[in-house]
Scaffold this motif. Structure first.
Motif, PDB file in Angstrom:
ATOM      1  N   SER A 390     -17.180   9.442   3.872  1.00 16.73           N
ATOM      2  CA  SER A 390     -16.670   9.777   2.370  1.00 16.73           C
ATOM      3  C   SER A 390     -16.180  11.171   2.432  1.00 16.73           C
ATOM      4  N   HIS A 391     -15.695  11.398   1.158  1.00 19.70           N
ATOM      5  CA  HIS A 391     -15.301  13.062   1.001  1.00 19.70           C
ATOM      6  C   HIS A 391     -13.995  13.135   2.065  1.00 19.70           C
ATOM      7  N   ASP A 392     -13.060  12.276   2.494  1.00 20.00           N
ATOM      8  CA  ASP A 392     -12.309  12.494   3.554  1.00 20.00           C
ATOM      9  C   ASP A 392     -11.321  11.410   3.485  1.00 20.00           C
ATOM     10  N   PRO A 393      -9.961  11.862   3.830  1.00 25.61           N
ATOM     11  CA  PRO A 393      -9.090  10.901   4.034  1.00 25.61           C
ATOM     12  C   PRO A 393      -9.233   9.722   4.603  1.00 25.61           C
ATOM     13  N   ASP A 394     -10.137   9.607   5.541  1.00 25.74           N
ATOM     14  CA  ASP A 394     -10.329   8.282   6.346  1.00 25.74           C
ATOM     15  C   ASP A 394     -11.283   7.648   5.511  1.00 25.74           C
ATOM     16  N   GLU A 395     -11.920   7.925   4.467  1.00 29.45           N
ATOM     17  CA  GLU A 395     -12.730   7.112   3.592  1.00 29.45           C
ATOM     18  C   GLU A 395     -12.110   5.669   3.234  1.00 29.45           C
ATOM     19  N   TRP A 396     -12.933   4.822   3.758  1.00 32.26           N
ATOM     20  CA  TRP A 396     -12.369   3.202   3.579  1.00 32.26           C
ATOM     21  C   TRP A 396     -13.656   2.261   3.273  1.00 32.26           C
ATOM     22  N   THR A 397     -13.490   1.512   2.240  1.00 35.98           N
ATOM     23  CA  THR A 397     -14.304   0.505   1.869  1.00 35.98           C
ATOM     24  C   THR A 397     -13.314  -0.909   1.707  1.00 35.98           C
ATOM     25  N   ASP A 398     -13.757  -1.896   2.421  1.00 30.12           N
ATOM     26  CA  ASP A 398     -12.900  -3.049   2.540  1.00 30.12           C
ATOM     27  C   ASP A 398     -13.171  -3.680   0.922  1.00 30.12           C
ATOM     28  N   TYR A 399     -11.793  -4.134   0.509  1.00 32.09           N
ATOM     29  CA  TYR A 399     -11.833  -4.637  -0.860  1.00 32.09           C
ATOM     30  C   TYR A 399     -12.517  -5.884  -1.165  1.00 32.09           C
ATOM     31  N   GLU A 400     -12.707  -6.562  -0.294  1.00 29.19           N
ATOM     32  CA  GLU A 400     -13.539  -7.788  -0.312  1.00 29.19           C
ATOM     33  C   GLU A 400     -15.097  -7.163  -0.858  1.00 29.19           C
ATOM     34  N   ASP A 401     -15.432  -5.965  -0.020  1.00 28.21           N
ATOM     35  CA  ASP A 401     -16.747  -5.661  -0.139  1.00 28.21           C
ATOM     36  C   ASP A 401     -16.982  -5.079  -1.734  1.00 28.21           C
ATOM     37  N   ILE A 402     -15.857  -4.254  -2.039  1.00 27.05           N
ATOM     38  CA  ILE A 402     -16.005  -3.826  -3.598  1.00 27.05           C
ATOM     39  C   ILE A 402     -16.122  -5.120  -4.543  1.00 27.05           C
ATOM     40  N   LYS A 403     -15.344  -6.433  -4.074  1.00 28.35           N
ATOM     41  CA  LYS A 403     -15.406  -7.412  -4.985  1.00 28.35           C
ATOM     42  C   LYS A 403     -16.742  -8.131  -5.244  1.00 28.35           C
ATOM     43  N   LYS A 404     -17.427  -8.202  -4.026  1.00 31.12           N
ATOM     44  CA  LYS A 404     -18.772  -8.523  -4.058  1.00 31.12           C
ATOM     45  C   LYS A 404     -19.482  -7.496  -4.939  1.00 31.12           C
ATOM     46  N   GLY A 405     -19.396  -6.282  -4.929  1.00 29.33           N
ATOM     47  CA  GLY A 405     -20.165  -5.371  -5.743  1.00 29.33           C
ATOM     48  C   GLY A 405     -20.026  -5.730  -7.026  1.00 29.33           C
ATOM     49  N   ILE A 406     -18.792  -5.753  -7.368  1.00 33.19           N
ATOM     50  CA  ILE A 406     -18.352  -5.779  -8.707  1.00 33.19           C
ATOM     51  C   ILE A 406     -19.081  -7.351  -9.442  1.00 33.19           C
ATOM     52  N   HIS A 407     -19.034  -8.316  -8.517  1.00 37.39           N
ATOM     53  CA  HIS A 407     -19.719  -9.709  -9.049  1.00 37.39           C
ATOM     54  C   HIS A 407     -21.070  -9.345  -9.426  1.00 37.39           C
ATOM     55  N   VAL A 408     -21.862  -8.756  -8.352  1.00 35.14           N
ATOM     56  CA  VAL A 408     -23.284  -8.480  -8.762  1.00 35.14           C
ATOM     57  C   VAL A 408     -23.584  -7.691  -9.918  1.00 35.14           C
ATOM     58  N   MET A 409     -22.655  -6.718 -10.275  1.00 34.58           N
ATOM     59  CA  MET A 409     -22.585  -5.844 -11.307  1.00 34.58           C
ATOM     60  C   MET A 409     -22.328  -6.550 -12.718  1.00 34.58           C
ATOM     61  N   MET A 410     -21.366  -7.511 -12.475  1.00 33.61           N
ATOM     62  CA  MET A 410     -20.953  -8.144 -13.667  1.00 33.61           C
ATOM     63  C   MET A 410     -21.932  -9.199 -14.054  1.00 33.61           C
ATOM     64  N   GLN A 411     -22.749  -9.898 -13.120  1.00 29.22           N
ATOM     65  CA  GLN A 411     -23.620 -10.714 -13.587  1.00 29.22           C
ATOM     66  C   GLN A 411     -24.943 -10.211 -14.066  1.00 29.22           C
ATOM     67  N   LEU A 412     -24.957  -8.796 -13.641  1.00 30.69           N
ATOM     68  CA  LEU A 412     -26.148  -8.174 -14.125  1.00 30.69           C
ATOM     69  C   LEU A 412     -25.892  -7.715 -15.844  1.00 30.69           C
ATOM     70  N   VAL A 413     -24.467  -7.258 -15.815  1.00 31.05           N
ATOM     71  CA  VAL A 413     -24.016  -6.916 -17.208  1.00 31.05           C
ATOM     72  C   VAL A 413     -24.085  -7.992 -18.202  1.00 31.05           C
ATOM     73  N   TYR A 414     -23.715  -9.190 -17.711  1.00 28.65           N
ATOM     74  CA  TYR A 414     -23.673 -10.472 -18.489  1.00 28.65           C
ATOM     75  C   TYR A 414     -24.982 -10.584 -18.998  1.00 28.65           C
ATOM     76  N   LYS A 415     -26.196 -10.677 -18.060  1.00 31.50           N
ATOM     77  CA  LYS A 415     -27.543 -11.117 -18.309  1.00 31.50           C
ATOM     78  C   LYS A 415     -27.945  -9.859 -19.606  1.00 31.50           C
ATOM     79  N   LEU A 416     -27.697  -8.609 -19.376  1.00 30.08           N
ATOM     80  CA  LEU A 416     -28.137  -7.624 -20.136  1.00 30.08           C
ATOM     81  C   LEU A 416     -27.756  -7.739 -21.542  1.00 30.08           C
ATOM     82  N   CYS A 417     -26.359  -8.214 -21.543  1.00 29.71           N
ATOM     83  CA  CYS A 417     -25.776  -7.600 -22.752  1.00 29.71           C
ATOM     84  C   CYS A 417     -25.788  -9.026 -23.871  1.00 29.71           C
ATOM     85  N   LYS A 418     -26.657 -10.003 -23.556  1.00 27.06           N
ATOM     86  CA  LYS A 418     -27.054 -11.047 -24.462  1.00 27.06           C
ATOM     87  C   LYS A 418     -28.318 -10.651 -25.180  1.00 27.06           C
TER      88      LYS A 418
END
Length: 418
Positions: A390-418
């Motif tokens: 991290s903090h480097d031009p070679d920093e890389w996260t696969d987009y599929e990994d980001i998608k998984k993280g968003i799914h987990v966070m989205m499900q948590l927000v969905y549960k908390l916002c009700k």
């Protein structure tokens, strides 16, 4: 509810073009032209989905999706979008884009939220811009711990104080207006790339954080006396000898306190830096990380350091000055920032339901969630970073990994916002 990965990729790759160093990583410093371009892009994307958009008295950007109960405390999601010099495209941005995508999905699916949801996009997280100990500024302004003194004393690499840089940016800071009331935030949730290789090395999708380690930073100046390398040994006031003894002393002190704490001495500045002269001045910096609340409960680390300093001064005749950088006036580093246990358990179940591999990971670096945890119920999610870079031009996260993280966070927000 499905994440639109092409949209996420577009966000991240577009934001990466707002850099002062094209072809050499992302350089998007606080209060810069690139900061303005990124902020304008995020504003436009928030407005597309009908969010109420504004900036607070510290230039932090917000986008609010109103709740059925507008007077209820908000669920706040997001991260930062500034970068270090020659950094990468994912640090901070992944969390900011994750929050944006979650509210896009809610908008497209007409999700009703009882509690208001706010995106927070912060532009002054990186301490590198104005020096170590000056980072996580937006969250510190929000909780009311950022001071007017800091605005007028710390400077960026262009020689501007924070206040001067903000004035050039077009903002007169109003710290009172930036503060939020205690209790006004129901939950703060941040997603971030792991600044380490644990998830990547073990092919794990999600890192769930129980706590972020506390941090203490000290600057130590050693004032000796310049002398030629031929000077008799018993007449010398060698700043380097004193600094060397201090390095060993810090190592011993930290080891004596057990496994719940780590300490590092680095960034040596030596003058003159020559084999022909006895150094008259050395500056070094100390970073302490605490990993459990008990480690420093009955110990005053400042007193332990000063005891060693007094001894070294007497032995070397070198004057030593210790300055606490992160929290002026405190004797110890901050304690670990504890996340909401129930939400961690919720996310464990979400990961199981989604078929994602997860682990508990508590050895992370400092983030805005570290500041928010003492102010509001907070949770933090890691996604893998290739080889931990991290903090480097070679920093890389696969987009599929980001998608998984968003799914987990989205499900948590969905549960908390009700």
């Amino acid at each position: 509810m499905e994440v639109n990965l092409a949209r996420v990729i577009k966000d991240i790759e577009t934001l990466a073009t707002f850099t002062a160093t094209p072809g050499n990583g992302v350089t998007r410093s606080s209060y810069s032209h690139e900061d303005k371009l990124a902020k304008e892009y995020l504003k436009n994307e928030m407005e597309r989905i009908g969010l109420k958009v504004w900036e607070d008295g510290f230039s932090t950007l917000f986008g609010r999706r109103e709740g059925k109960n507008p007077d209820a405390p908000v669920i706040m999601i997001g991260s930062h979008y500034d970068s270090v010099v020659n950094g990468g495209a994912f640090d901070g941005v992944a969390g900011t884009v994750a929050a944006l995508e979650i509210l896009r999905v809610f908008h497209e699916n007409n999700i009703e939220n009882e509690y208001p949801i706010e995106i927070i996009a912060m532009n002054a997280e990186e301490g590198e811009t104005f020096g170590s100990g000056t980072g996580v500024s937006n969250s510190r302004a929000l909780v009311g711990t950022l001071t007017e003194k800091e605005l007028d004393t710390v400077k960026n690499r262009h020689g501007l104080t924070k206040r001067e840089a903000m004035k050039e940016y077009g903002l007169i800071p109003d710290l009172e207006a930036a503060k939020r009331e205690k209790g006004s935030i129901k939950n703060f949730i941040e997603l971030h790339i792991e600044q380490g290789p644990v998830l990547d090395n073990h092919n794990i999708d999600i890192g769930l954080v129980e706590y972020l380690p506390g941090i203490g930073r000290y600057k130590v100046n050693f004032y000796g006396k310049l002398a030629d390398s031929t000077a008799p040994m018993d007449t010398r006031q060698d700043a380097m000898v004193a600094a060397s003894r201090f390095v060993l002393a810090v190592n011993q002190i930290v080891k004596s306190l057990g496994p719940g704490i780590t300490g590092t001495v680095g960034e040596l500045e030596v003058s003159p830096n020559s084999h022909q002269f006895v150094p008259e001045y050395v500056q070094t910096k100390v970073e302490i990380r605490t990993f459990d609340v008990e480690t420093l409960k009955n110990v005053n680390l400042h007193d332990l350091l000063m005891k060693e300093i007094n001894s070294i001064e007497a032995e070397t005749n070198v004057e030593i000055e210790l300055t606490e950088m992160a929290r002026v006036g405190y004797s110890n580093p901050t304690p670990p920032s504890v996340m909401v246990k129930e939400n961690v358990e919720l996310m464990e179940n979400i990961c199981k339901d989604l078929g994602y591999k997860y682990t508990i990971i508590n050895n992370g670096t400092g983030h805005d969630a570290m500041i928010m945890a003492d102010f509001a119920p907070t949770n933090f999610i890691y996604v893998p970073s290739k080889e931990g870079i991290s903090h480097d031009p070679d920093e890389w996260t696969d987009y599929e990994d980001i998608k998984k993280g968003i799914h987990v966070m989205m499900q948590l927000v969905y549960k908390l916002c009700k």
